[in-house]
Design an enzyme around this catalytic site. Structure first.
Site, PDB file in Angstrom:
ATOM      1  N   ARG A 178      55.112  11.154  56.911  1.00  0.00           N
ATOM      2  CA  ARG A 178      55.298   9.866  56.232  1.00  0.00           C
ATOM      3  C   ARG A 178      56.169   8.910  57.028  1.00  0.00           C
ATOM      4  NH1 ARG A 178      51.853  12.190  54.633  1.00  0.00           N
ATOM      5  NH2 ARG A 178      51.324  12.881  52.531  1.00  0.00           N
ATOM      6  N   SER A 227      53.679   7.732  44.727  1.00  0.00           N
ATOM      7  CA  SER A 227      54.707   8.744  44.976  1.00  0.00           C
ATOM      8  C   SER A 227      56.019   8.066  45.350  1.00  0.00           C
ATOM      9  CB  SER A 227      54.272   9.681  46.104  1.00  0.00           C
ATOM     10  OG  SER A 227      53.146  10.445  45.714  1.00  0.00           O
ATOM     11  N   GLU A 297      60.065   7.244  49.365  1.00  0.00           N
ATOM     12  CA  GLU A 297      58.792   6.980  50.041  1.00  0.00           C
ATOM     13  C   GLU A 297      58.377   5.538  49.781  1.00  0.00           C
ATOM     14  OE1 GLU A 297      54.194   8.566  49.694  1.00  0.00           O
ATOM     15  OE2 GLU A 297      55.790  10.058  49.812  1.00  0.00           O
TER      16      GLU A 297
END
Length: 309
Positions: A178, A227, A297
């Site tokens: 990520r 998320s 995130e």
């Protein structure tokens, strides 16, 4: 303290073929439906328009890029400088030889997955499970259901703050979980992906399975940012949040989803400050119960109201 002066900033910015708007509301452009305005919002007509604008924009003016606002929290005090939102001039998707797909940065991930299905190209199926655009996928190495951007990317095209065009290889992107290590000032405009020959029925079945899984396990019809936290090494964020007793916890109309507790929900009228406070409360409780620090995130941009007063 920083105040937004969109009309004054406009006088310092170059002309463009795309749309330039001062003091532009951003809340309705984000999935959370919360947050303040952009000092200036620029929607370039195409890559040449974007490059010319960036080249002539004073270097001290901050520049932010947003997609469809699916993994984004805009703070209530608004965003100083220029917010760039790529539109239809960056949304094209085309097939290239050897099972390759070229997609504009504003193309929805799900659209690229469906395009690959139409062309019987496999390996891009996981994009069906990512609620955002290709630009966002490039910037954060987005992934879902066993795949991530680094697995399929051949090269990405981008414009820097001086208006220069760059073509970055997969290695140039310096991908980790990520995370993209490419320079922050790059504005991605398109990507070239490598697929492989696939059976349409099998690809379609896999996409249907992803759709069913998302509908069963994620609050996809709510005002959410997807998320919220990255999964720490060896752990799943939702399990840590659940263990901390935070499932369903709320700060005003901002609530941790009962369905999937790594999702925060705006139940109606929540401010960005309440959503962020909820996220930070979750982080603190997880740290207290598991000694694990959760990393956001969701991208957070802009000023808190007290900073913009």
């Amino acid at each position: 303290m920083t105040k937004l002066h969109g009309d004054a900033l406009l006088t310092r910015l170059p002309q463009a073929r795309g749309r330039i708007e001062a003091n532009a509301p951003l809340a309705e452009l984000t999935w959370f439906r919360a947050g303040g305005p952009a000092e200036v919002l620029f929607t370039p007509a195409d890559e040449a328009d974007l490059a010319a604008f960036l080249k002539a924009t004073p270097k001290e003016v901050p520049v932010h890029v947003i997609g469809v606002g699916s993994n984004l929290l805009v703070r209530d005090g608004g965003v100083p400088g220029v917010v760039i939102r790529l539109g239809k001039g960056f949304a094209g998707v085309t097939e290239e030889p050897d099972y390759r797909v070229r997609a504009g940065a504003a193309a929805l991930d799900v659209r690229v997955a469906r395009f690959a299905l139409e062309k019987s190209i496999d390996s891009l199926t996981f994009l069906r499970g990512i609620p955002g655009t290709i630009g966002g996928a490039l910037r954060m190495n987005a992934g879902a259901y066993g795949g991530e951007t680094k697995d399929i990317l051949i090269e990405a095209r981008a414009v820097d703050r001086s208006g220069a065009i760059h073509v970055l290889s997969n290695a140039d992107m310096q991908y980790t979980y990520r995370h993209c290590g490419a320079p922050e000032d790059l504005v991605f405009t398109q990507a070239l992906f490598q697929g492989r020959a696939g059976d349409p029925a099998e690809i379609s079945a896999a996409m249907d399975k992803i759709t069913e899984s998302r509908e069963a396990t994620q609050p996809i019809k709510s005002r959410t940012g997807g998320s919220t936290f990255k999964n720490p090494q060896g752990h799943k964020s939702w399990q840590l949040i659940d263990k901390a007793g935070m499932r369903g916890f709320a700060v005003g109309p901002a609530r941790v989803s009962e369905l999937h507790c790594n999702f925060l929900i705006n139940e109606g009228g929540a401010t960005a400050a309440q959503i962020e406070e909820l996220g930070e409360t979750v982080r603190a409780r997880v740290k207290a119960t598991s000694s694990i620090e959760l990393d956001w995130e969701i991208k957070r941009i802009g000023l808190r109201p007290e900073d913009a007063a």
